[in-house]
Design a protein around this motif. Structure first.
Motif, mmCIF file in Angstrom:
data_model
loop_
_atom_site.group_PDB
_atom_site.id
_atom_site.type_symbol
_atom_site.label_atom_id
_atom_site.label_comp_id
_atom_site.label_asym_id
_atom_site.label_seq_id
_atom_site.Cartn_x
_atom_site.Cartn_y
_atom_site.Cartn_z
ATOM 1 N N UNK A 95 0.803 -1.215 0.000
ATOM 2 C CA UNK A 95 0.000 0.000 0.000
ATOM 3 C C UNK A 95 0.841 1.272 0.000
ATOM 4 N N UNK A 96 1.897 1.280 0.770
ATOM 5 C CA UNK A 96 2.695 2.507 0.893
ATOM 6 C C UNK A 96 4.081 2.161 1.396
ATOM 7 N N UNK A 97 5.026 3.073 1.106
ATOM 8 C CA UNK A 97 6.411 2.852 1.518
ATOM 9 C C UNK A 97 7.063 4.175 1.878
ATOM 10 N N UNK A 98 7.794 4.176 2.997
ATOM 11 C CA UNK A 98 8.633 5.310 3.364
ATOM 12 C C UNK A 98 10.038 4.805 3.678
ATOM 13 N N UNK A 99 11.039 5.549 3.256
ATOM 14 C CA UNK A 99 12.445 5.207 3.493
ATOM 15 C C UNK A 99 13.144 6.458 4.011
ATOM 16 N N UNK A 100 13.780 6.345 5.172
ATOM 17 C CA UNK A 100 14.541 7.461 5.740
ATOM 18 C C UNK A 100 15.992 7.011 5.898
ATOM 19 N N UNK A 101 16.880 7.662 5.190
ATOM 20 C CA UNK A 101 18.283 7.268 5.159
ATOM 21 C C UNK A 101 19.103 8.165 6.080
ATOM 22 N N UNK A 102 19.885 7.540 6.963
ATOM 23 C CA UNK A 102 20.722 8.285 7.905
ATOM 24 C C UNK A 102 22.186 8.303 7.479
ATOM 25 N N UNK A 103 22.658 7.218 6.863
ATOM 26 C CA UNK A 103 24.031 7.131 6.367
ATOM 27 C C UNK A 103 24.008 6.334 5.065
ATOM 28 N N UNK A 104 24.895 6.629 4.123
ATOM 29 C CA UNK A 104 24.951 5.852 2.880
ATOM 30 C C UNK A 104 25.227 4.383 3.166
ATOM 31 N N UNK A 254 5.757 7.270 -0.620
ATOM 32 C CA UNK A 254 4.661 7.332 -1.587
ATOM 33 C C UNK A 254 3.625 6.283 -1.236
ATOM 34 N N UNK A 255 2.442 6.440 -1.829
ATOM 35 C CA UNK A 255 1.363 5.445 -1.733
ATOM 36 C C UNK A 255 1.137 4.853 -3.114
ATOM 37 N N UNK A 256 0.979 3.528 -3.179
ATOM 38 C CA UNK A 256 0.773 2.835 -4.445
ATOM 39 C C UNK A 256 -0.730 2.688 -4.696
#
Length: 307
Positions: A95-104, A254-256
């Motif tokens: 349904x939806x996905x969030x990604x929060x990046x702190x370090x490569x 985003x939401x799919x």
């Protein structure tokens, strides 16, 4: 919105360690996965469908969407554990996905020095079509440095035995003040593009690769991966709003909303906000008779150069 049926021959599950998080009384699964520079490059190439190759030092960096690749296999294992014994379970709707990046993401050469993945089932809610779940995934180095956090919303179709718990997290909506008007770019994914993404992402679900399997699941033909669309949007935002540096994309979500079939024109609309620190986006398909939103409420946050 992509429906993933239970595969006939699932990929081998990772070596996971089920545990209990005393703060949430929620199922927790853990594993360690290897990461290589070759895998990071292959995924980024597949994500950049229709775009020039990324070159220079920034071209060696991971896609902003790559944390999902590392989380995906353990998330599948988690769903399999949750739905074991569910006779009516028929598949997963992402349904939806969030990604929060702190370090490569750092490349590693073997599982002993890879990336630790931890998936927690933070919430489950019964709905008419099954059970909606929220998964929180943490990617860390073996020394405990937090690399990325992911929040996944999914509907487990037909699943009725999972104990409801927790609260579903709110959907993020960053960006308040538009900088300029939106601009729209057009891409068309081919079956070869979808196959390349499937192999780079390690997601060989037959609904993405075989028309017969897709039709059996209720689609007119094979469909693109929802995360392929999100990764492509992230690459366009990287090129146009982050000076080609993917490490400046600090978060993505985003939401799919609808599946995309190869060969259908795909319109990506980007709308910068808040002095270039947020780009909102949508993706829509067009046919002779209709325009359909495939990805909605998309957003990316962008760090200033040099941070």
């Amino acid at each position: 919105m992509t429906t993933t049926p239970t595969p006939a021959a699932p990929a081998p599950a990772p070596t996971a360690q089920p545990a209990t998080d005393p703060a949430h009384a929620a199922p927790v699964f853990r594993t360690r996965v290897p990461v290589t520079a070759e895998a990071l490059a292959a995924y980024r190439t597949a994500a950049r469908t229709g775009l020039p190759p990324a070159t220079g030092p920034a071209g060696q960096l991971a896609s902003p969407a790559h944390p999902f690749v590392l989380a995906h296999t353990l998330a599948q294992h988690t769903v399999a554990a949750l739905t074991a014994g569910e006779d009516a379970f028929t598949g997963v709707v992402h349904l939806a996905q969030e990604i929060r990046t702190h370090h490569p993401l750092p490349p590693a050469t073997d599982a002993a020095t890879g990336t630790d993945v931890e998936v927690t089932v933070t919430a489950a809610r019964r709905e008419p079509r099954g059970t909606r779940i929220a998964l929180t995934t943490r990617l860390t180095t073996p020394h405990g440095t937090l690399l990325a956090e992911l929040t996944t919303a999914a509907l487990l179709l037909g699943a009725t035995r999972i104990t409801p718990h927790g609260a579903l997290p709110p959907t993020a909506h960053p960006g308040t003040t538009p900088d300029t008007g939106p601009h729209t770019l057009t891409h068309t994914l081919t079956p070869a593009d979808v196959r390349a993404y499937a192999h780079a992402a390690g997601d060989l679900n037959p609904i993405h690769l075989d028309d017969h399997a897709a039709r059996a699941a209720g689609f007119p033909s094979a469909i693109a991966h929802g995360m392929h669309l999100l990764a492509l949007a992230a690459e366009e935002i990287t090129d146009r709003h982050a000076a080609g540096d993917p490490t400046r994309i600090t978060a993505l979500g985003a939401r799919f909303a609808a599946p995309v079939t190869p060969g259908t024109p795909l319109h990506l609309t980007l709308h910068p906000h808040d002095r270039g620190t947020v780009v909102r986006f949508t993706l829509a398909t067009t046919t002779a008779t209709a325009t359909t939103t495939a990805v909605k409420a998309g957003w990316a946050t962008i760090a200033p150069a040099g941070e």
